[in-house]
Design an enzyme around this catalytic site. Structure first.
Site, PDB file in Angstrom:
ATOM      1  N   ARG A  32      -9.283   4.694 -16.581  1.00 22.59           N
ATOM      2  CA  ARG A  32     -10.731   4.677 -16.374  1.00 22.59           C
ATOM      3  C   ARG A  32     -11.376   5.987 -16.826  1.00 22.59           C
ATOM      4  NH1 ARG A  32     -12.547   5.879 -11.466  1.00 22.59           N
ATOM      5  NH2 ARG A  32     -10.943   4.671 -10.410  1.00 22.59           N
ATOM      6  N   TYR A  92     -36.348  -4.196 -25.643  1.00 18.88           N
ATOM      7  CA  TYR A  92     -35.323  -5.208 -25.421  1.00 18.88           C
ATOM      8  C   TYR A  92     -35.508  -5.788 -24.009  1.00 18.88           C
ATOM      9  CZ  TYR A  92     -30.769  -7.366 -24.725  1.00 18.88           C
ATOM     10  OH  TYR A  92     -29.768  -8.263 -24.447  1.00 18.88           O
ATOM     11  N   ASP A 115     -32.830   3.629 -28.260  1.00 26.20           N
ATOM     12  CA  ASP A 115     -31.946   2.485 -28.444  1.00 26.20           C
ATOM     13  C   ASP A 115     -31.915   2.189 -29.946  1.00 26.20           C
ATOM     14  OD1 ASP A 115     -30.760  -0.019 -28.691  1.00 26.20           O
ATOM     15  OD2 ASP A 115     -31.611  -0.789 -26.827  1.00 26.20           O
ATOM     16  N   LYS A 173     -23.253  -5.395 -31.275  1.00 25.67           N
ATOM     17  CA  LYS A 173     -24.017  -5.900 -32.405  1.00 25.67           C
ATOM     18  C   LYS A 173     -23.440  -5.382 -33.718  1.00 25.67           C
ATOM     19  CE  LYS A 173     -26.464  -7.676 -29.042  1.00 25.67           C
ATOM     20  NZ  LYS A 173     -27.650  -7.014 -28.511  1.00 25.67           N
TER      21      LYS A 173
HETATM   22  C1  LIG Z   1     -28.035  -6.622 -27.308  1.00 23.62           C
HETATM   23  C2  LIG Z   1     -28.903  -5.455 -27.063  1.00 23.62           C
HETATM   24  C3  LIG Z   1     -28.759  -4.708 -25.888  1.00 23.62           C
HETATM   25  C4  LIG Z   1     -27.778  -5.082 -24.785  1.00 23.62           C
HETATM   26  O1  LIG Z   1     -26.457  -4.998 -25.170  1.00 23.62           O
HETATM   27  P1  LIG Z   1     -25.275  -5.848 -24.461  1.00 23.62           P
HETATM   28  O2  LIG Z   1     -24.059  -5.392 -25.179  1.00 23.62           O
HETATM   29  O3  LIG Z   1     -25.606  -7.289 -24.654  1.00 23.62           O
HETATM   30  O4  LIG Z   1     -25.251  -5.490 -23.023  1.00 23.62           O
HETATM   31  C5  LIG Z   1     -29.587  -3.598 -25.736  1.00 23.62           C
HETATM   32  N1  LIG Z   1     -30.497  -3.253 -26.660  1.00 23.62           N
HETATM   33  C6  LIG Z   1     -30.664  -3.961 -27.801  1.00 23.62           C
HETATM   34  C7  LIG Z   1     -31.684  -3.516 -28.794  1.00 23.62           C
HETATM   35  C8  LIG Z   1     -29.875  -5.086 -28.045  1.00 23.62           C
HETATM   36  O5  LIG Z   1     -30.055  -5.782 -29.164  1.00 23.62           O
END
Ligand SMILES: *Cc1c(COP(=O)(O)O)cnc(C)c1O
Length: 390
Positions: A53, A105, A177, A202
Site C-alpha cells: 500500500r 466533469y 484536470d 482514459k
Molecule cells: C473520467 C474522468 C474522470 C474520472 O476518472 P475515473 O477514472 O472514472 O474515476 C475525471 N475527470 C475527467 C475529465 C474524466 O474524463
C-alpha cells in the site's frame, strides 16, 4: 530511470520509468505482485519497499514515468481518477474556499456537492474562460483554483498561465484536470499549474481496460506531502497489474494522440458542414472561441468533441441526438473516452436530473479507426429516416 532532459515526448514515453532489470536483464519492467518486502537483520529494507500500500516497484516505475511525461517532480497514483481528485480536495481544510469551473466533469461536481460541501469546503463555480469573473470570485480564503481544459462536455479552453497567475498572486494553488489532453498534448505544469490531475483510465491507459488516476506536482510541497499521506494511509492505490498495464499504454501515447487529433479534426470538419448539426464544440475549429488559446497551450486539439443537433419538424434536438447515437455502427454508444475505439454518448441522460449538459448534445470520443470509415458511419447515422425505413 535514465531520463534525458532533451528527449522529445515520443522518446520519454518509451523510456520513462524503465530500466534493465538488474537480476534478469529483462528489458521491460516486470510486474511485481508481492504485497510485502523482506526486512533485513539491521531493520532496513532492500530498496525502501516495505508493504504494497505504501509503495511497490511497479507503481514506483509508473509514478516515475508520469513525472517524466508531465515534467513534474513527484507523482502519486490512485485506484481511479476520482480517487486522485478526491485526494486533492481532501488535502484542503474545512473552511477553505475553491473556485471550480462552470463546465466541470460531472463526477467532480457531484463529489464536491455531496462530500466536500458537508465537510466544510466552500466552492464557487465560475466561467474560467472569463478571467475578470475569475478575479472577481477570489476570496481571502481561496486556497485552490480547479480548472479543466478542454472541459467536459463543452470543450471550453481555460488559459492555464493566466489562471495560474491569478491563483499565485493570491497565494492559492492551481490544479488542472488534464485528462482530456493528456501530457502528450498539454504540458500543464510547464504553463504554471501546480498540480496536473489525470484519470489515467482514459488516454494514458488508452485501451479502455484499466481504472486509474494520478496527481503530478510541479514542485515538492507540504501540500503534495499531504497528498502522499492520503494516498498511503487511505490506500486508494492502483493494483500492480493496473500500473503495469498503464506503463504499457504510455509507450504509445504520443503516437495514439496524433491519430486521435487527426481523426477528430476530420470528424469535426465534416460535422460542422452538416445541415443537421447545430454546433460542433472542438478547439481545432477556427470558429471555436478558445481556438487561439488552445493553439498556444496545446500541441494538438485532442480526440474529444461534442455536437448539438438541430430540431426539425418531426423531432426535438434531443430526440435527434438520441436517435443518432442509436444508429451509429462503428461508434459504440457508451460512456468514457480515450480508448482506441470510437464512442458516442448522450451526456444529459447519463448524468440524470442534475445534469448541466444540453439535451441535444452528444459527446464523441474519436478513436483510431480509419477516419473515412468513421465519417461514413456518422453520415449514415444522420441520413434521412425515410430513406432508411424503405
Ligand atoms: C473520467 C474522468 C474522470 C474520472 O476518472 P475515473 O477514472 O472514472 O474515476 C475525471 N475527470 C475527467 C475529465 C474524466 O474524463
Amino acid at each position: 530511470m535514465n531520463n534525458n532532459d532533451n528527449w522529445r515526448m515520443e522518446t520519454v514515453a518509451i523510456h520513462a520509468g524503465k530500466e534493465i532489470d538488474p537480476t534478469t536483464g529483462a528489458v521491460m519492467p516486470p510486474l511485481h505482485l508481492s504485497t510485502t518486502f523482506e526486512r533485513k537483520a539491521d531493520g532496513s529494507y532492500h530498496n525502501g519497499f516495505t508493504y504494497i500500500r505504501g509503495d511497490n516497484p511497479t507503481r514506483r516505475a509508473l509514478e516515475d514515468a508520469l513525472c517524466a511525461l508531465e515534467g513534474g517532480v513527484c507523482a502519486a497514483t490512485f485506484a481511479s481518477g476520482m480517487a486522485a481528485i478526491m485526494t486533492v480536495f481532501q488535502a484542503l481544510r474545512p473552511g477553505d474556499h475553491v473556485l471550480i469551473p462552470d463546465d466541470i466533469y460531472f463526477g467532480t461536481r457531484v463529489m464536491i456537492d455531496k462530500l466536500f460541501t458537508p465537510w466544510g469546503l466552500t466552492s464557487h463555480a465560475v466561467d474560467m474562460t472569463d478571467l475578470d469573473a475569475v478575479r472577481a470570485a477570489m476570496r481571502p480564503n481561496t486556497r485552490m483554483l480547479w480548472i479543466e481544459t478542454p472541459s467536459n462536455p463543452l470543450l471550453k479552453i481555460t488559459d492555464i498561465a493566466a489562471t495560474a497567475a491569478i491563483a499565485h498572486e493570491a497565494g492559492a494553488i492551481l490544479a488542472c484536470d488534464s485528462t482530456w489532453p493528456s501530457p502528450a498534448l498539454q504540458q500543464t505544469l510547464a504553463q504554471g499549474a501546480d498540480l496536473a490531475v489525470h484519470a489515467t483510465t482514459k488516454y494514458l491507459g488508452g485501451h479502455s481496460d484499466l481504472l486509474g488516476g494520478a496527481v503530478i506536482a510541479r514542485q515538492d510541497s507540504e501540500f503534495f506531502d499531504l497528498i502522499r499521506t492520503i494516498q498511503q494511509a487511505g490506500g486508494a492505490v492502483p493494483s500492480p497489474f493496473d500500473c503495469w498495464l498503464l506503463l504499457r499504454g504510455i509507450r504509445t501515447l504520443p503516437y495514439r494522440m496524433r491519430g486521435h487529433c487527426e481523426n477528430a479534426q476530420r470528424v469535426a470538419d465534416y460535422l460542422s458542414g452538416h445541415p443537421k448539426i447545430e454546433r460542433v464544440h472542438y478547439p481545432g475549429l477556427i470558429s471555436h472561441p478558445g481556438h487561439i488559446i488552445a493553439a498556444r497551450q496545446m500541441s494538438g486539439y485532442g480526440g474529444m468533441l461534442s455536437i448539438q443537433l438541430h430540431k426539425d419538424s418531426l423531432h426535438t434536438g434531443e430526440q435527434n441526438a438520441r436517435r443518432m447515437a442509436n444508429r451509429t455502427a462503428l461508434f459504440v454508444q457508451a460512456t468514457s473516452l480515450g480508448g482506441v475505439e470510437s464512442l458516442i454518448e448522450h451526456r444529459a441522460s447519463i448524468e440524470g436530473a442534475v445534469t448541466n449538459a444540453p439535451a441535444n448534445l452528444l459527446r464523441l470520443s474519436v478513436g483510431l479507426e480509419h477516419p473515412d470509415d468513421l465519417i461514413a458511419d456518422l453520415e449514415q447515422a444522420l441520413a434521412d429516416e425515410v430513406a432508411l425505413e424503405r
